[in-house]
Each structure stands twice: as structure tokens, then as C-alpha cells.
Design an enzyme around this catalytic site. Structure first.
Site, short mmCIF file in Angstrom:
data_model
loop_
_atom_site.label_atom_id
_atom_site.label_comp_id
_atom_site.label_asym_id
_atom_site.label_seq_id
_atom_site.Cartn_x
_atom_site.Cartn_y
_atom_site.Cartn_z
N CYS A 33 0.85 -1.21 0.00
CA CYS A 33 0.00 0.00 0.00
C CYS A 33 0.88 1.25 0.00
CB CYS A 33 -0.92 -0.07 1.21
SG CYS A 33 -1.46 1.47 1.90
N CYS A 36 0.42 3.90 2.70
CA CYS A 36 0.98 3.42 3.97
C CYS A 36 2.47 3.76 4.04
CB CYS A 36 0.83 1.91 4.11
SG CYS A 36 -0.87 1.33 4.00
#
Lengths: 108, 297
Positions: A33, A36
């Protein structure tokens, strides 16, 4: 005291115990991700800067799926603050540092 | 004082960084999203060198290349730009920067829909990043809002996890790469509902159903928003940069109407919006900036 920990094998109970002593900021993330990845250094920097005022706990949702589903994670990055075993605040997505700082100052 | 400041860290800004490093310009990149919006794309199959690669991996490679060339990338949002004696002064939430030339590679951001319930359920079933969140909907039912290429790609990705995917599209035809349209039509988990808009997202603690303007209600666990993009042109008015339908007008050298300011990527009025064309525009902008600096010194 450590300002940063990584949760492994769904070992979340120790963290909940810790949250009785100090606010715990839990970062639910995954390696695939991108937002993230952007959020991570900001949180790590703030954990150092706040120097023990909170503990940053990183939870990889792939390796800790039970914890992720227990906390109803449906979107990452997802950050929750836990005090006395209870979620007292949360935000989603890679937010700018200034926004996270005001969130921390309000919730700690 | 920098020779060049590049605003935006997507393919256009990063490629501009590579070219400016190779032209020995003192450069810094200021960007809100590392890798740009394409970093959230599941699979890229139209960028030369890789048959298939994730947006995250490809943009990480670009970022690495830029850093290895000695260009710093700072995750800072530019709040204000003003003209100075020698060029431009930029203000971010952390500090001030000065540069002779600017490249605006501001890109686009996903459009929010303002549907009732969208904000309330963000992170509780409403998602803007399928790559990040699709796996949380294993064996569940989800809806994708939109009918463009990114909506189709999102539907295809989520169908790998979810048991049923509805595409809610306001139009009559799917728009997108023919390959994606074909795959969506063939995929028996995906159902397209045409000529419809979601009017409300409902639930208790998380998303439970959606209501359409046709009166239909569908039980659902998640909603992925892919309702187009908005050019990030907020900084352009302070400089008096000319726009065409919200995009920065550029010439073949990627020059704007303001001397010393170049633009590249999805923010420009060029017609094709692809990663490869954004990268090309970034290269042209950096070379043009270099030539302008050389002429002036």
C-alpha cells in the site's frame, strides 16, 4: 522506554495492557500500500519527537489479520489511538504531518 | 537558491527530476503524493520495459532513480508561490524555498462525490484506493461508482476478492480501454447498472446498502469511488497562469504564459493523459528550463 514497536503473530494483548500506562498509536498497514509507505516515516518521526508521550505500534494487516478484523479495518493506512484498552480516536489515509500533530495533541 | 523546483512527485515530476539532474541543475522536488496518483494503480501494462508491474513498484523505481542521481524529494505541500527578484519563492508548511525556474507537475486527485453517507463511511466501507483496500472485501459484495477506465480497473481488481461487484454508471456505455471493457463484460462476478446514480450510502457502523436514483436499493459491504479526477490547479492563480478547462495551457516546450514557469503531466492541457506522456512532458519541461537558464547566464 521504546517509542516504537512492531506487532507480530496477532500479539495484541500486551499492547492493550501497555495502553493503560501510555497512549498507543496503532498504524495498520501493508507492504503493498503506497499511502501506507508515505505515512510510515511521518509517524516514526513523530514518535521520536513526542519522546514517549505515545508508543507507535505497527500492525501489518497481512500478518495480523485477526487483529485487523477485530478492529474492523476496511481501509489502510488506518491509524487508531488506544488508551486504557479503548479506541479514543482514529484517522484514515496518508495525512500531512501538521494534521497528524493536531490530532495527537488533541487525543493524547 | 535552487535552479529548479519541481512541484509534484508523480511520473512527470520525477522524470523532470531525472533530466534536471543529468543537466546539472540544482533541483529539489516537493510533492504531496510520492509516485503520484499512478502509485495506487493495481497493474500497469502500457509502460515500456515491463509486461505488467504495479503502480507502486514502478513509481518506487522512478523515485530510487531520482534519489540516486542526487535529487532530494521532500514530502511537503506547497501552500503559496510568489514571484521574487530572481525567480520564485515557495512556502510549504515547513519552510521557504527559492528557485530560478519552476515546473508545475501538480497532477490530479480523485474526485469525491458528495453522496450522502460518503464522508461518514470513509474507511468503514467507502474506499478511494482499491489496491489498498480490495482485500478487505473477500467474499463480500461491493459497488464501484463510475464508468471510466479507472472504474473498470477497480471493478476487475475487486472481483478477484469480492463475490459480486456492481458498477454503478450514470451513462449508457462503458468508457475505457477496450481491453478493460472486454474483461468487464466477460467477468460473471461483475454486473453493470447503467443510467443510475447512487443517492445515498447507508449503514449502521459500516456500509450496508446503497440507494439509487432509480429507486432501487442494493445490499452492499463496500463502495469504491472512481468518479473521475480534478486537476490540482490551486497554485496557478497566484502566478496568473492561463488555464483551459481547469488545465494549464502549455506550448511544445511545456512553457506556460508566465516566464520561468513550465508545466508537465496530467495538469496540462495536452490531450493524452498517460504515464508515458506525463514522463515525456516532464523531460521536455526540464530541458526547456535548462535552456532558459543557459541563455540567461
Amino acid at each position: 522506554m521504546e517509542t516504537e514497536i512492531e506487532i507480530k503473530n496477532n500479539k495484541f494483548n500486551e499492547l492493550l495492557e501497555l495502553s493503560k500506562k501510555v497512549p498507543v498509536v496503532v498504524d495498520f498497514y501493508a507492504d503493498w500500500c503506497m499511502p501506507c509507505k508515505m505515512l510510515k516515516p511521518i509517524l516514526e518521526g513523530l514518535a521520536k519527537e513526542y519522546n514517549g508521550k505515545f508508543v507507535l505500534a505497527k500492525v501489518n494487516v497481512d500478518e495480523n489479520s485477526e487483529v485487523a478484523s477485530q478492529y474492523d479495518i476496511m481501509s489502510i493506512p488506518s491509524v487508531k489511538m488506544i488508551k486504557n484498552k479503548k479506541v479514543v480516536g482514529e484517522f484514515m489515509g496518508a495525512q500531512p504531518e501538521s494534521v497528524i500533530k493536531s490530532w495527537l495533541d488533541e487525543k493524547i | 537558491m535552487y535552479d529548479l523546483i519541481i512541484i509534484g512527485a508523480g511520473p512527470a515530476g520525477l522524470t523532470a527530476g531525472i533530466y534536471s539532474a543529468r543537466h546539472h541543475l540544482k533541483t529539489i522536488i516537493l510533492g504531496k503524493i510520492l509516485g503520484g496518483t499512478v502509485s495506487e494503480v493495481h497493474k500497469i501494462g502500457n509502460f515500456p520495459t515491463y509486461h505488467e508491474i504495479s503502480g507502486k513498484e514502478l513509481t518506487e523505481k522512478m523515485v530510487d532513480q531520482v534519489k540516486k542521481l542526487g535529487i532530494k524529494i521532500k514530502n511537503e505541500e506547497v501552500i503559496q508561490i510568489s514571484k521574487s527578484k530572481e525567480g520564485f519563492t515557495l512556502k510549504t508548511e515547513k519552510g521557504k524555498y527559492n528557485a530560478k525556474k519552476l515546473i508545475l507537475a501538480l497532477g490530479k486527485e480523485k474526485r469525491k462525490t458528495n453522496i450522502k453517507g460518503e464522508k461518514e463511511f470513509a474507511g468503514k466501507g467507502v474506499s478511494y484506493c482499491a489496491v489498498c483496500d480490495a482485500q478487505f472485501f473477500k467474499n463480500k459484495e461491493v459497488a464501484v461508482i463510475g464508468g471510466g477506465d479507472s472504474a473498470l480497473a477497480t471493478a476487475l481488481l475487486t472481483s478477484e476478492f469480492a463475490k459480486k461487484v456492481f458498477i454503478i454508471h450514470r451513462g449508457e456505455n462503458l468508457k475505457g480501454e477496450p481491453g478493460h471493457v472486454h474483461s468487464v463484460k466477460k467477468n460473471n462476478k461483475i454486473e453493470v447498472i447503467f443510467n443510475s446514480n447512487i443517492t445515498e450510502i447507508r449503514g449502521n457502523k459500516k456500509v450496508e446498502k446503497i440507494k439509487l436514483d432509480t429507486g432501487k436499493e442494493i445490499k452492499i459491504d463496500g463502495v469504491f469511488i472512481e468518479a473521475g479526477t480534478i486537476p490540482q490547479n490551486r497554485l496557478t492563480s497566484e502566478l496568473g497562469i492561463n488555464l483551459e478547462e481547469e488545465h494549464i495551457i502549455v506550448n511544445k516546450k511545456q512553457e506556460t504564459n508566465i516566464k520561468g514557469v513550465f508545466a508537465a503531466g496530467d495538469i496540462t492541457n495536452n490531450l493524452v493523459k498517460q504515464m508515458i506522456t506525463a514522463a515525456a512532458e516532464g523531460a521536455v519541461a526540464a530541458i526547456s528550463a535548462y535552456e532558459e537558464i543557459s541563455r540567461e547566464s
